[in-house]
Design an enzyme around this catalytic site. Structure first.
Site, short mmCIF file in Angstrom:
data_model
loop_
_atom_site.label_atom_id
_atom_site.label_comp_id
_atom_site.label_asym_id
_atom_site.label_seq_id
_atom_site.Cartn_x
_atom_site.Cartn_y
_atom_site.Cartn_z
N HIS A 41 0.65 -1.35 -0.08
CA HIS A 41 0.03 -0.06 -0.06
C HIS A 41 0.96 1.27 0.24
CE1 HIS A 41 0.91 -0.86 4.22
NE2 HIS A 41 0.96 0.55 4.70
N HIS A 126 5.92 6.85 -1.64
CA HIS A 126 6.79 5.89 -1.92
C HIS A 126 6.24 4.65 -1.35
CE1 HIS A 126 7.03 6.43 2.63
NE2 HIS A 126 7.75 5.18 2.55
#
Length: 206
Positions: A41, A126
């Site tokens: 995620h 990120h």
């Protein structure tokens, strides 16, 4: 409850991560602990511990967030705190980073307006690939090479999720508490109200 808001990533990304991990592991004996494919995620806002009775406040706040659907393509990589002696290896975004940052701002502002504080770290879009033990840059070169060689697919970010993270000896287990569609789906109509999902649990690395 330990909660955060993020983007749930599609199976095509999870499959590519699995291939990346397999290539890197075959070429390296470094003390690197990869995240688990299937639980990947992108975190937009980390809330942390919150009383269970406050979850509805978060749902109501996030239901008011409006942001268009946008394309998402991983690309680039690095390490935290730096690439010379990293503790975390990550993949960045070649496409969608600006949109993610804008959505993160809206999420944090919506929560702050209801008195819910998030972590105050600068937002860096990120995807965490692995955590690194006591090894230097040379030890992780196979991982960096595998990350550089990966060709990621593009997907559309169509929703964001309120996740619960339950810590355990086998790593965190993530569950979806609520899903919030982004604006501008295939039919161009306004999205429906939030859809709650409370029965899904995925094991991964924090």
């Amino acid at each position: 409850m330990r909660v955060f808001v993020g983007l749930d990533l599609p199976p095509s990304f999870q499959d590519e991560l699995a291939r990346l991990v397999a290539r890197a592991r075959a070429a390296s004996r470094a003390d690197v602990r990869p995240t688990r494919p299937g639980a990947w995620h992108l975190t937009l806002a980390f809330v942390g511990e919150i009383p269970a009775e406050r979850i509805n406040v978060l749902r109501e706040a996030l239901c008011g967030v409006r942001h268009p659907v946008f394309p998402l393509t991983p690309g680039g990589f690095g390490g935290f705190p730096d690439s010379s002696r990293p503790r975390v290896l990550w993949v960045g975004l070649a496409q969608g980073g600006v949109e993610c940052a804008g959505l993160a701002v809206k999420v944090r502002e919506a929560l702050a307006a209801r008195g819910v504080a998030c972590d105050d770290k600068p937002f860096v879009p990120h995807l965490t690939v692995a955590r690194v033990g006591s090894c230097g840059r040379r030890d992780i070169e196979p991982w960096l090479a595998a990350m550089a060689a990966t060709r990621w697919p593009t997907t559309l970010a169509r929703e964001f999720v309120l996740f619960e993270s339950q810590l355990g000896c086998g790593g965190p287990v993530y569950g979806k508490l609520a899903v919030f569609p982004l604006d501008g789906g295939d039919d161009g109509q306004e999205p429906p109200g939030l859809a709650q999902t409370v029965d899904r649990r995925e094991t991964g690395a924090a």
